[in-house]
Design a protein around this motif. Structure first.
Motif, PDB file in Angstrom:
ATOM      1  N   GLU A  37     -20.793  -0.039   6.313  1.00  0.00           N
ATOM      2  CA  GLU A  37     -20.278  -1.033   7.249  1.00  0.00           C
ATOM      3  C   GLU A  37     -18.774  -0.934   7.453  1.00  0.00           C
ATOM      4  N   LEU A  38     -18.060  -0.455   6.454  1.00  0.00           N
ATOM      5  CA  LEU A  38     -16.604  -0.358   6.551  1.00  0.00           C
ATOM      6  C   LEU A  38     -16.132   1.056   6.193  1.00  0.00           C
ATOM      7  N   PRO A  39     -16.598   2.054   6.918  1.00  0.00           N
ATOM      8  CA  PRO A  39     -16.138   3.423   6.631  1.00  0.00           C
ATOM      9  C   PRO A  39     -14.644   3.540   6.916  1.00  0.00           C
ATOM     10  N   GLN A  40     -13.976   4.362   6.138  1.00  0.00           N
ATOM     11  CA  GLN A  40     -12.526   4.493   6.290  1.00  0.00           C
ATOM     12  C   GLN A  40     -12.151   5.854   6.862  1.00  0.00           C
ATOM     13  N   GLU A  41     -10.937   5.914   7.392  1.00  0.00           N
ATOM     14  CA  GLU A  41     -10.397   7.134   7.981  1.00  0.00           C
ATOM     15  C   GLU A  41      -9.076   7.485   7.303  1.00  0.00           C
ATOM     16  N   LYS A  42      -8.735   8.775   7.345  1.00  0.00           N
ATOM     17  CA  LYS A  42      -7.437   9.235   6.867  1.00  0.00           C
ATOM     18  C   LYS A  42      -6.762  10.021   7.983  1.00  0.00           C
ATOM     19  N   ALA A  43      -5.488   9.754   8.183  1.00  0.00           N
ATOM     20  CA  ALA A  43      -4.696  10.515   9.148  1.00  0.00           C
ATOM     21  C   ALA A  43      -3.669  11.346   8.398  1.00  0.00           C
ATOM     22  N   ASN A 130      -7.726  -2.499   9.653  1.00  0.00           N
ATOM     23  CA  ASN A 130      -8.582  -3.439   8.935  1.00  0.00           C
ATOM     24  C   ASN A 130      -8.421  -3.334   7.428  1.00  0.00           C
ATOM     25  N   PHE A 131      -7.722  -2.306   6.963  1.00  0.00           N
ATOM     26  CA  PHE A 131      -7.591  -2.068   5.531  1.00  0.00           C
ATOM     27  C   PHE A 131      -6.122  -2.217   5.116  1.00  0.00           C
ATOM     28  N   ASP A 132      -5.858  -1.973   3.872  1.00  0.00           N
ATOM     29  CA  ASP A 132      -4.512  -2.089   3.326  1.00  0.00           C
ATOM     30  C   ASP A 132      -3.541  -1.234   4.139  1.00  0.00           C
ATOM     31  N   GLU A 133      -2.413  -1.822   4.563  1.00  0.00           N
ATOM     32  CA  GLU A 133      -1.434  -1.074   5.354  1.00  0.00           C
ATOM     33  C   GLU A 133      -0.841   0.089   4.580  1.00  0.00           C
ATOM     34  N   ASP A 444     -13.615  -6.376  -3.829  1.00  0.00           N
ATOM     35  CA  ASP A 444     -13.962  -6.465  -2.404  1.00  0.00           C
ATOM     36  C   ASP A 444     -15.397  -5.984  -2.169  1.00  0.00           C
ATOM     37  N   ILE A 445     -15.764  -4.903  -2.861  1.00  0.00           N
ATOM     38  CA  ILE A 445     -17.082  -4.296  -2.641  1.00  0.00           C
ATOM     39  C   ILE A 445     -18.204  -5.221  -3.112  1.00  0.00           C
ATOM     40  N   MET A 446     -17.989  -5.944  -4.213  1.00  0.00           N
ATOM     41  CA  MET A 446     -19.059  -6.727  -4.827  1.00  0.00           C
ATOM     42  C   MET A 446     -19.248  -8.109  -4.203  1.00  0.00           C
ATOM     43  N   LYS A 447     -18.498  -8.435  -3.165  1.00  0.00           N
ATOM     44  CA  LYS A 447     -18.686  -9.723  -2.505  1.00  0.00           C
ATOM     45  C   LYS A 447     -20.047  -9.772  -1.823  1.00  0.00           C
ATOM     46  N   ASP A 448     -20.610 -10.985  -1.765  1.00  0.00           N
ATOM     47  CA  ASP A 448     -21.917 -11.140  -1.118  1.00  0.00           C
ATOM     48  C   ASP A 448     -21.848 -10.833   0.370  1.00  0.00           C
ATOM     49  N   LEU A 450     -19.334  -9.125   3.441  1.00  0.00           N
ATOM     50  CA  LEU A 450     -18.136  -8.347   3.755  1.00  0.00           C
ATOM     51  C   LEU A 450     -17.393  -8.999   4.911  1.00  0.00           C
ATOM     52  N   PRO A 451     -16.081  -8.866   4.961  1.00  0.00           N
ATOM     53  CA  PRO A 451     -15.320  -9.462   6.066  1.00  0.00           C
ATOM     54  C   PRO A 451     -15.640  -8.783   7.391  1.00  0.00           C
ATOM     55  N   THR A 452     -15.583  -9.562   8.468  1.00  0.00           N
ATOM     56  CA  THR A 452     -15.780  -9.007   9.809  1.00  0.00           C
ATOM     57  C   THR A 452     -14.504  -8.288  10.233  1.00  0.00           C
ATOM     58  N   PRO A 453     -14.591  -7.018  10.629  1.00  0.00           N
ATOM     59  CA  PRO A 453     -13.377  -6.287  11.023  1.00  0.00           C
ATOM     60  C   PRO A 453     -12.642  -6.986  12.162  1.00  0.00           C
TER      61      PRO A 453
END
Length: 813
Positions: A37-43, A130-133, A444-448, A450-453
């Motif tokens: 649900e929250l895949p991340q990217e790297k630049a 949506n993730f840590d700056e 964050d992962i173990m929350k029931d 997940l936050p909406t992006p």
């Protein structure tokens, strides 16, 4: 990864399992859900060289990959790249790149008015916000100005940051464990230290000396009820006192040995808990996959595990101990290397060349078995006499595999990948104990839920806004929207749609180059045009002031004398060409009578220093300051179009302000009011400097920008006012790719008499290997008899980051 498959693959431990698989299944399911649900990217950005002079161009190649697999990311299309002044916390320029297959090439032209100092490139997609700056890619570099002094970096030689890092995260009374530490100076660079640890009675418990870039590790066993203090010595002069982390009376510790044994990882978990029936799970994950999972009770005070390394891919691996409620108790990250090395070679057709001779570079890419591989690469060719090599700098391999998954910057990251350093593996393990984990946080992962992006994934450019009544209240009926886009090439695009019930609207998946002028018409129901349209501004993350840059260049400028001299000569030559063209134009005789214009009644000045009359063809600009960017010599408009900074060269302010005074129809105003003006409503923009600006007093010491609107003209025809329910504005498009200038000395041209001492000899950002794993590029040497460095960076189609280097020499003819 399927949960059932995971459970079947669980490792067998040396002690008996005593509870059901529910805990591990729950952890695995939530981990799988998070990554889906929250895949991340790297630049990542590959620059043509590590430092520049004001007036030069920064050439770069942008790569975007999926964070776990490092496969070239083809989901997000727009990539935002910003040029930031570190020491002043200002955004100088921003570009939107259109990614194709996960990469794009672009450049930043550094203004010749840029101050010497440290600057930063920041790259990100909308989804990455949506993730840590801290996960956004940043690259720091230095800009020089010949014959000018740098702004001094305020450095307190007594100021250091020293921290202890218990392995696994905790010190527990009565349990022996390893204690890592790290010391950095005010520049963020590792600092050699020595020290002793004292008990609260003043007894020396242990002494220590750092072994690499201020880092080290020791074995330490805190005694029950004791508190400890360390005395740190550095630079053979100073001393600092630091308290050790407070030891827990009861808890778990973890130790991992991954260096000594080439085949296995040895993992140790110890505790002093009185509860012998509590249950724990040990999870090892890497690159978004759970590669190892095991379970046990706390009946034994010490648990020992032997885990095969071949279960894990190359990169950062995280081991975590969970309690029976799924809460992490302790954690350790390690770095594992597997044999995934690709053989990529850069082969010049000769080992030695003459000046201005043609060079052919042949690129061959094969896997460990000799089979050809496809990849996307960029190559930089630089004059080694001008561009000095840094010590173990960041590259695409060190960033994707290491730095991007750790907290904080990694100093000299390539050191840990060098086969010539016998201690690199051990020092890398100490680094992993001191840097910490940041890309995945189990809480964050173990929350029931997940936050909406907040920030959507973008497949193209977009505009958004809201429609309301004039009093700001929403309509109770649908609002019909009509859009017209006017592009720079005179193309017109039309579209229609409906606003949401709350009045919001968004237009997605736009694709155009440079900029566009947009007209939006909003009609409520069938005929109500009395609507109010609000357009959202483009968002940029906050820019932080970095007064003291990390990993500052340590070159003595005497070593860079050749580079600074050659660059100054080239920039001066270009300026002289522009100046000579101006003289030629001034010599043209104009026999027509000069038209004497009357002074505009709205202003106090008779004639401005510079002036621009706005005509209907000037479309695609987001605001007035964006319109004048680059049009007036000596007037620098830097930063994004939404929040630009204006500086007029050659004037100074007694009031301390660096920006000019802004006038709107002769009345003093602030910059925000100027930015809100639609370009289509502007009649003329005047610039005042020197004596012309003096008429407006001391507040105009930095010059004056005077904006005259069409409606402010006494002769304005109000029948030209825009219709109700219509808004027009400019938006930025994709940055048009420029081609690196590389002269062809096979053809004799007049401009070839110009001396050629470019520091970047060649830059090729779009290299793709063919079915045989091969590619080639050609270019010509400069006039310098020198050593030439070649650097290749890129990513294979299978997601393996690649770095290759070679050199050749150039002699005189």
């Amino acid at each position: 990864m399927k949960t059932n498959a995971l459970i079947l693959a669980l490792a067998t431990l040396l002690f008996a399992f005593t509870f059901e698989d529910d805990l591990i299944q729950s952890i695995a399911a939530k981990f799988d859900r998070y990554n889906n649900e929250l895949p991340q990217e790297k630049a990542y950005l590959h620059l043509d060289k590590p430092y520049y002079t004001a007036g030069e161009t920064v050439w770069f190649k942008a790569y975007l990959v999926e964070a776990n697999t490092h496969l070239p990311d083809t989901v997000s299309i727009p990539l935002y790249v910003e040029l930031i002044d570190n020491q002043r916390g200002k955004l100088i320029d921003k570009k939107i790149l259109q990614l194709e297959g996960g990469s794009a090439a672009a450049d930043f032209m550094l203004p010749d008015t840029l101050k010497a100092g440290y600057y930063r490139l920041r790259a990100y997609t909308n989804w990455m916000l949506n993730f840590d700056e801290n996960l956004l890619f940043t690259k720091d570099f230095k800009v020089f100005r010949p014959n000018t002094d740098d702004e001094p970096i305020k450095l307190n030689s007594q100021e250091i940051d020293f921290r202890f890092f218990p392995e696994g995260g905790n010190l527990v009374e009565g349990i022996e464990n390893r204690l890592a530490y790290k010391a950095v100076d005010a520049l963020g660079n590792g600092l050699d230290v020595s020290g002793i640890i004292l008990s609260d009675k003043g007894d020396t418990v242990i002494s220590f000396d750092s072994e690499h870039l201020g880092m080290g590790v020791m074995t330490f066993k805190p005694q029950i009820g004791e508190k400890y203090t360390a005395k740190i010595k550095y630079r053979n002069i100073y001393e600092k006192e630091v308290s050790l982390p407070v030891s827990e009376k009861e808890g778990f510790v973890m130790g991992v040995e991954s260096v000594a044994d080439k085949e296995n990882i040895r993992l140790f978990v110890g505790h002093n808990s009185a509860n012998s029936t509590s249950q724990i799970a040990i999870i090892g994950q890497s690159q978004g996959k759970i590669c190892y999972a095991a379970k046990a009770t706390s009946a034994k005070k010490v648990l020992l595990m032997k885990i095969p390394k071949n279960k894990f891919p190359t990169g950062v691996t995280q081991f975590t101990v969970f309690n029976e409620k799924g809460l992490p108790l302790c954690e350790r990250v390690i770095f594992l290397k597997t044999d995934t090395t690709l053989n990529v070679n850069i082969l010049p057709n000769k080992t030695k060349y003459q000046t201005r001779e043609k060079v052919t570079l042949n690129i061959e890419a094969k896997d460990a078995k000799g089979k050809p591989i496809s990849g996307d690469f960029s190559v930089s060719v630089t004059d080694a006499g001008q561009i000095l090599e840094q010590a173990f700098p960041e590259n695409i391999q060190t960033y994707l595999l290491l730095s991007s998954d750790l907290k904080g910057k990694v100093e000299q990251p390539a050191y840990y990948f060098s086969k010539e350093n016998p201690d690199a593996a051990r020092h890398l393990d100490i680094l992993m104990m001191t840097q910490g984990w940041r890309r995945y946080r189990w809480n964050d992962i173990m929350k029931d839920e997940l936050p909406t992006p907040k920030y959507p994934l973008e497949r193209g450019l977009s505009i958004s806004g809201e429609i309301s009544r004039q009093n700001g209240k929403p309509f109770e009926k649908p609002v019909n929207l009509t859009f017209m886009f006017s592009l720079k090439d005179s193309t017109r695009l039309f579209g229609m749609g409906l606003a949401q019930k709350d009045g919001s609207f968004v237009v997605n998946n736009l694709s155009f180059v440079d900029s566009a002028q947009v007209i939006v018409q909003a009609i409520a129901g069938n005929s109500n045009r009395n609507t109010k349209i609000f357009i959202n501004r483009a968002f940029s993350p906050k820019v932080q002031v970095v007064a003291i840059p990390f990993n500052a260049l340590t070159f003595d400028e005497k070593e860079l004398a050749d580079y600074l001299k050659r660059t100054k000569e080239a920039l001066d030559f270009e300026r002289s060409l522009r100046f000579n063209k101006s003289i030629l134009l001034n010599e043209v005789q104009v026999k027509a009578k000069k038209k004497v214009e009357e002074r505009d009644s709205r202003v106090l000045y008779s004639s401005p220093s510079k002036s621009l009359t706005v005509d209907p063809t000037m479309i695609g600009y987001m605001n007035v300051l964006d319109l004048i960017r680059g049009r007036f010599a000596g007037v620098q408009v830097s930063g994004s179009a939404n929040d630009p900074v204006v500086t007029i060269r050659g004037v100074s302010s007694l009031s301390g302000s660096s920006e000019p005074m802004f006038l709107l129809d002769g009345m003093r105003t602030d910059k925000s009011a100027i930015l809100m003006l639609p370009v289509a409503d502007v009649e003329k923009v005047d610039v005042l400097t020197g004596g012309e600006s003096a008429i407006y007093g001391m507040g105009a010491g930095s010059g004056v920008i005077s904006v005259l609107t069409k409606r402010g003209n006494p002769n304005y025809d109000y029948s030209n006012d825009k219709a109700l329910g219509v808004e027009h504005f400019g938006i930025a498009g994709y940055y048009p790719t420029k081609e690196f200038y590389a002269p062809n000395y096979d053809v004799s041209l007049p401009e070839h008499i110009r001396p050629d001492y470019r520091s970047t000899i060649f830059w090729s950002p779009k290299i793709k290997t063919d079915a045989n794993g091969k590619a080639s590029i050609t270019f010509f040497n400069t006039d310098a008899a020198t050593k030439v460095n070649i650097t290749l960076e890129g990513i294979s189609a299978a997601g393996i980051p690649i770095v290759a280097r070679n050199t050749y020499s150039v002699g005189t003819k």
